[in-house]
Design a protein around this motif. Structure first.
Motif, PDB file in Angstrom:
ATOM      1  N   LEU A  40      -6.348  22.620 -29.251  1.00  0.00           N
ATOM      2  CA  LEU A  40      -6.108  21.223 -28.884  1.00  0.00           C
ATOM      3  C   LEU A  40      -6.872  20.812 -27.627  1.00  0.00           C
ATOM      4  O   LEU A  40      -7.127  19.631 -27.416  1.00  0.00           O
ATOM      5  N   SER A  41      -7.257  21.793 -26.815  1.00  0.00           N
ATOM      6  CA  SER A  41      -7.948  21.479 -25.559  1.00  0.00           C
ATOM      7  C   SER A  41      -9.324  20.870 -25.784  1.00  0.00           C
ATOM      8  O   SER A  41      -9.873  20.213 -24.896  1.00  0.00           O
ATOM      9  N   GLY A  42      -9.916  21.070 -26.965  1.00  0.00           N
ATOM     10  CA  GLY A  42     -11.239  20.517 -27.236  1.00  0.00           C
ATOM     11  C   GLY A  42     -11.234  19.157 -27.882  1.00  0.00           C
ATOM     12  O   GLY A  42     -12.293  18.618 -28.230  1.00  0.00           O
ATOM     13  N   ILE A  43     -10.059  18.569 -28.002  1.00  0.00           N
ATOM     14  CA  ILE A  43      -9.941  17.344 -28.780  1.00  0.00           C
ATOM     15  C   ILE A  43     -10.603  16.143 -28.105  1.00  0.00           C
ATOM     16  O   ILE A  43     -11.026  15.198 -28.755  1.00  0.00           O
ATOM     17  N   GLU A  44     -10.693  16.195 -26.787  1.00  0.00           N
ATOM     18  CA  GLU A  44     -11.326  15.101 -26.044  1.00  0.00           C
ATOM     19  C   GLU A  44     -12.772  14.913 -26.489  1.00  0.00           C
ATOM     20  O   GLU A  44     -13.262  13.782 -26.623  1.00  0.00           O
ATOM     21  N   LEU A  45     -13.469  16.023 -26.732  1.00  0.00           N
ATOM     22  CA  LEU A  45     -14.869  15.973 -27.159  1.00  0.00           C
ATOM     23  C   LEU A  45     -14.996  15.718 -28.657  1.00  0.00           C
ATOM     24  O   LEU A  45     -15.964  15.108 -29.105  1.00  0.00           O
ATOM     25  N   GLU A  46     -14.034  16.175 -29.434  1.00  0.00           N
ATOM     26  CA  GLU A  46     -14.104  16.040 -30.885  1.00  0.00           C
ATOM     27  C   GLU A  46     -13.816  14.623 -31.357  1.00  0.00           C
ATOM     28  O   GLU A  46     -14.426  14.130 -32.294  1.00  0.00           O
ATOM     29  N   PHE A  47     -12.853  13.971 -30.709  1.00  0.00           N
ATOM     30  CA  PHE A  47     -12.439  12.643 -31.158  1.00  0.00           C
ATOM     31  C   PHE A  47     -13.091  11.568 -30.296  1.00  0.00           C
ATOM     32  O   PHE A  47     -12.671  11.326 -29.174  1.00  0.00           O
ATOM     33  N   THR A  48     -14.107  10.952 -30.827  1.00  0.00           N
ATOM     34  CA  THR A  48     -14.824   9.898 -30.105  1.00  0.00           C
ATOM     35  C   THR A  48     -14.820   8.583 -30.867  1.00  0.00           C
ATOM     36  O   THR A  48     -15.387   7.604 -30.416  1.00  0.00           O
ATOM     37  N   GLN A  49     -14.158   8.571 -32.038  1.00  0.00           N
ATOM     38  CA  GLN A  49     -14.210   7.385 -32.881  1.00  0.00           C
ATOM     39  C   GLN A  49     -13.325   6.268 -32.351  1.00  0.00           C
ATOM     40  O   GLN A  49     -12.403   6.485 -31.576  1.00  0.00           O
ATOM     41  N   THR A  50     -13.609   5.057 -32.799  1.00  0.00           N
ATOM     42  CA  THR A  50     -12.779   3.910 -32.460  1.00  0.00           C
ATOM     43  C   THR A  50     -11.375   4.101 -33.027  1.00  0.00           C
ATOM     44  O   THR A  50     -11.207   4.562 -34.149  1.00  0.00           O
ATOM     45  N   GLY A  51     -10.389   3.747 -32.221  1.00  0.00           N
ATOM     46  CA  GLY A  51      -9.000   3.868 -32.666  1.00  0.00           C
ATOM     47  C   GLY A  51      -8.405   5.238 -32.474  1.00  0.00           C
ATOM     48  O   GLY A  51      -7.295   5.513 -32.959  1.00  0.00           O
ATOM     49  N   ARG A  52      -9.087   6.101 -31.727  1.00  0.00           N
ATOM     50  CA  ARG A  52      -8.574   7.465 -31.555  1.00  0.00           C
ATOM     51  C   ARG A  52      -7.253   7.488 -30.791  1.00  0.00           C
ATOM     52  O   ARG A  52      -6.519   8.460 -30.859  1.00  0.00           O
ATOM     53  N   GLU A  53      -6.950   6.415 -30.067  1.00  0.00           N
ATOM     54  CA  GLU A  53      -5.691   6.352 -29.318  1.00  0.00           C
ATOM     55  C   GLU A  53      -4.469   6.270 -30.231  1.00  0.00           C
ATOM     56  O   GLU A  53      -3.343   6.528 -29.800  1.00  0.00           O
ATOM     57  N   PHE A  54      -4.687   5.917 -31.497  1.00  0.00           N
ATOM     58  CA  PHE A  54      -3.570   5.665 -32.410  1.00  0.00           C
ATOM     59  C   PHE A  54      -3.333   6.812 -33.391  1.00  0.00           C
ATOM     60  O   PHE A  54      -2.500   6.689 -34.294  1.00  0.00           O
ATOM     61  N   LEU A  55      -4.065   7.916 -33.251  1.00  0.00           N
ATOM     62  CA  LEU A  55      -3.967   9.002 -34.225  1.00  0.00           C
ATOM     63  C   LEU A  55      -2.553   9.574 -34.327  1.00  0.00           C
ATOM     64  O   LEU A  55      -2.021   9.776 -35.421  1.00  0.00           O
ATOM     65  N   LEU A  56      -1.933   9.850 -33.190  1.00  0.00           N
ATOM     66  CA  LEU A  56      -0.591  10.434 -33.209  1.00  0.00           C
ATOM     67  C   LEU A  56       0.427   9.446 -33.771  1.00  0.00           C
ATOM     68  O   LEU A  56       1.303   9.818 -34.560  1.00  0.00           O
ATOM     69  N   LYS A  57       0.331   8.197 -33.379  1.00  0.00           N
ATOM     70  CA  LYS A  57       1.249   7.181 -33.876  1.00  0.00           C
ATOM     71  C   LYS A  57       1.193   7.092 -35.395  1.00  0.00           C
ATOM     72  O   LYS A  57       2.237   7.024 -36.064  1.00  0.00           O
ATOM     73  N   GLU A  58      -0.010   7.124 -35.945  1.00  0.00           N
ATOM     74  CA  GLU A  58      -0.157   7.053 -37.403  1.00  0.00           C
ATOM     75  C   GLU A  58       0.474   8.259 -38.085  1.00  0.00           C
ATOM     76  O   GLU A  58       1.147   8.126 -39.121  1.00  0.00           O
ATOM     77  N   GLN A  59       0.281   9.437 -37.515  1.00  0.00           N
ATOM     78  CA  GLN A  59       0.810  10.652 -38.144  1.00  0.00           C
ATOM     79  C   GLN A  59       2.334  10.739 -38.033  1.00  0.00           C
ATOM     80  O   GLN A  59       3.006  11.197 -38.961  1.00  0.00           O
ATOM     81  N   LEU A  60       2.904  10.296 -36.913  1.00  0.00           N
ATOM     82  CA  LEU A  60       4.354  10.358 -36.744  1.00  0.00           C
ATOM     83  C   LEU A  60       5.074   9.296 -37.567  1.00  0.00           C
ATOM     84  O   LEU A  60       6.265   9.443 -37.871  1.00  0.00           O
ATOM     85  N   SER A  61       4.376   8.232 -37.938  1.00  0.00           N
ATOM     86  CA  SER A  61       5.010   7.175 -38.737  1.00  0.00           C
ATOM     87  C   SER A  61       5.515   7.715 -40.071  1.00  0.00           C
ATOM     88  O   SER A  61       6.456   7.179 -40.656  1.00  0.00           O
ATOM     89  N   VAL A  62       4.923   8.812 -40.524  1.00  0.00           N
ATOM     90  CA  VAL A  62       5.303   9.405 -41.809  1.00  0.00           C
ATOM     91  C   VAL A  62       6.690  10.043 -41.749  1.00  0.00           C
ATOM     92  O   VAL A  62       7.397  10.111 -42.762  1.00  0.00           O
ATOM     93  N   VAL A  63       7.081  10.521 -40.555  1.00  0.00           N
ATOM     94  CA  VAL A  63       8.359  11.259 -40.445  1.00  0.00           C
ATOM     95  C   VAL A  63       9.396  10.545 -39.578  1.00  0.00           C
ATOM     96  O   VAL A  63      10.472  11.085 -39.348  1.00  0.00           O
ATOM     97  N   LYS A  64       9.105   9.352 -39.115  1.00  0.00           N
ATOM     98  CA  LYS A  64      10.029   8.650 -38.215  1.00  0.00           C
ATOM     99  C   LYS A  64      11.397   8.412 -38.845  1.00  0.00           C
ATOM    100  O   LYS A  64      12.420   8.434 -38.154  1.00  0.00           O
ATOM    101  N   ASP A  65      11.422   8.182 -40.143  1.00  0.00           N
ATOM    102  CA  ASP A  65      12.698   7.891 -40.793  1.00  0.00           C
ATOM    103  C   ASP A  65      13.538   9.136 -41.049  1.00  0.00           C
ATOM    104  O   ASP A  65      14.691   9.038 -41.471  1.00  0.00           O
ATOM    105  N   LYS A  66      12.980  10.314 -40.793  1.00  0.00           N
ATOM    106  CA  LYS A  66      13.708  11.572 -41.014  1.00  0.00           C
ATOM    107  C   LYS A  66      14.439  12.056 -39.762  1.00  0.00           C
ATOM    108  O   LYS A  66      15.176  13.047 -39.813  1.00  0.00           O
ATOM    109  N   TYR A  67      14.201  11.393 -38.617  1.00  0.00           N
ATOM    110  CA  TYR A  67      14.770  11.839 -37.348  1.00  0.00           C
ATOM    111  C   TYR A  67      15.391  10.677 -36.583  1.00  0.00           C
ATOM    112  O   TYR A  67      15.038   9.511 -36.789  1.00  0.00           O
ATOM    113  N   ASP A  68      16.308  11.040 -35.685  1.00  0.00           N
ATOM    114  CA  ASP A  68      16.872  10.052 -34.759  1.00  0.00           C
ATOM    115  C   ASP A  68      16.042   9.968 -33.488  1.00  0.00           C
ATOM    116  O   ASP A  68      15.916   8.894 -32.890  1.00  0.00           O
TER     117      ASP A  68
END
Length: 253
Positions: free
Chosen positions: A88-116
């Motif tokens: 994970l430490s190399g992700i700063e260099l790997e992710f340079t695309q537009t919208g990279r700030e939203f990657l985690l939000k998009e992935q967690l949206s899949v499981v948000k309804d399964k947790y409190d």
């Protein structure tokens, strides 16, 4: 639908990972469905919770789109975990695309309804990983030591928070600052607490009433890969963390 909470401070050694694990275990003990996301390449939360970090999909593969979030969750006794590792430490260099700030939000949206609650342990740096955590979160909790360096760190952290609120997540709220390894009997601790209250006002937040005392048992629990409520339930620091959980619940968090 889960409330997402980042535990963050760019300064290391303030009890960030300990606080993440303790709050998560505390909520789980109250009957809530809890997921922790280890977003720190050092993977301390993953280790202390007993999660696998090598022969399994981690948050690194999830952010790269190489693994599905649902199938990367490890169900452990204390809480569910999405683990991390050093890749994970190399992700700063790997992710340079537009919208990279939203990657985690998009992935967690899949499981948000399964947790409190979903708790995110952030790295001790103001990197794209921290920005991703803040963009995905509803709230931020800031652990800090009662020393001048922690105060400096929070001042810098506030700049990142304001940028994220401006460009990525206008509803983000700093829920509060929690003083860790705190000794109310020392003059310095009391003075720093007073200064921290001023900084909290600038962040439009407050200092939690609950403060966390130092304890060797906390480190022992992490070494034994147990949560503190099972390892040492009557320890003063354990009771402090339960007080913090109850304070958060009383606030509606």
């Amino acid at each position: 639908m889960a409330k997402i909470i980042s535990i963050s401070n760019q300064k290391g050694g303030v009890g960030k990972t300990t606080t993440t694990g303790a709050i998560a275990a505390g909520y789980k003990s109250q009957g809530y469905r809890v997921l922790c996301v280890d977003l720190d390449p050092q993977s301390n939360l993953s280790f202390s919770s007993g999660a696998e970090t090598e022969d399994c999909p981690t948050i690194y593969e999830i952010l790269k789109g190489e693994a599905k979030t649902t199938f990367s969750i490890q169900k452990l006794p204390s809480y569910d975990v999405i683990s991390s590792n050093i890749l994970l430490s190399g992700i700063e260099l790997e992710f340079t695309q537009t919208g990279r700030e939203f990657l985690l939000k998009e992935q967690l949206s899949v499981v948000k309804d399964k947790y409190d609650y979903i708790f995110i342990d952030t790295p001790p740096a103001l990197s794209i990983l921290t920005v991703n955590a803040f963009t995905a979160s509803d709230y931020i909790i800031i652990p800090m030591l009662a020393d001048i360096f922690s105060l400096q760190g929070i001042a810098q952290l506030s700049e990142t928070i304001e940028r994220v609120k401006k460009y990525c997540n206008p509803n983000l709220k700093v829920e509060g600052i929690v003083l860790t390894k705190f000794n109310p009997r020392t003059i310095l601790s009391r003075e720093i607490k007073g200064t921290a209250e001023l900084i909290a006002q600038q962040l439009d937040t407050s200092i939690f009433k609950s403060t966390i005392r130092s304890s060797v048992s906390i480190m022992e629990a992490q070494t034994n890969q147990q949560d503190i409520f099972n390892y040492s339930p009557k320890n003063p620091a354990t009771m402090d963390y339960m007080d913090l959980v109850k304070e958060l619940i009383e606030r509606g968090i």
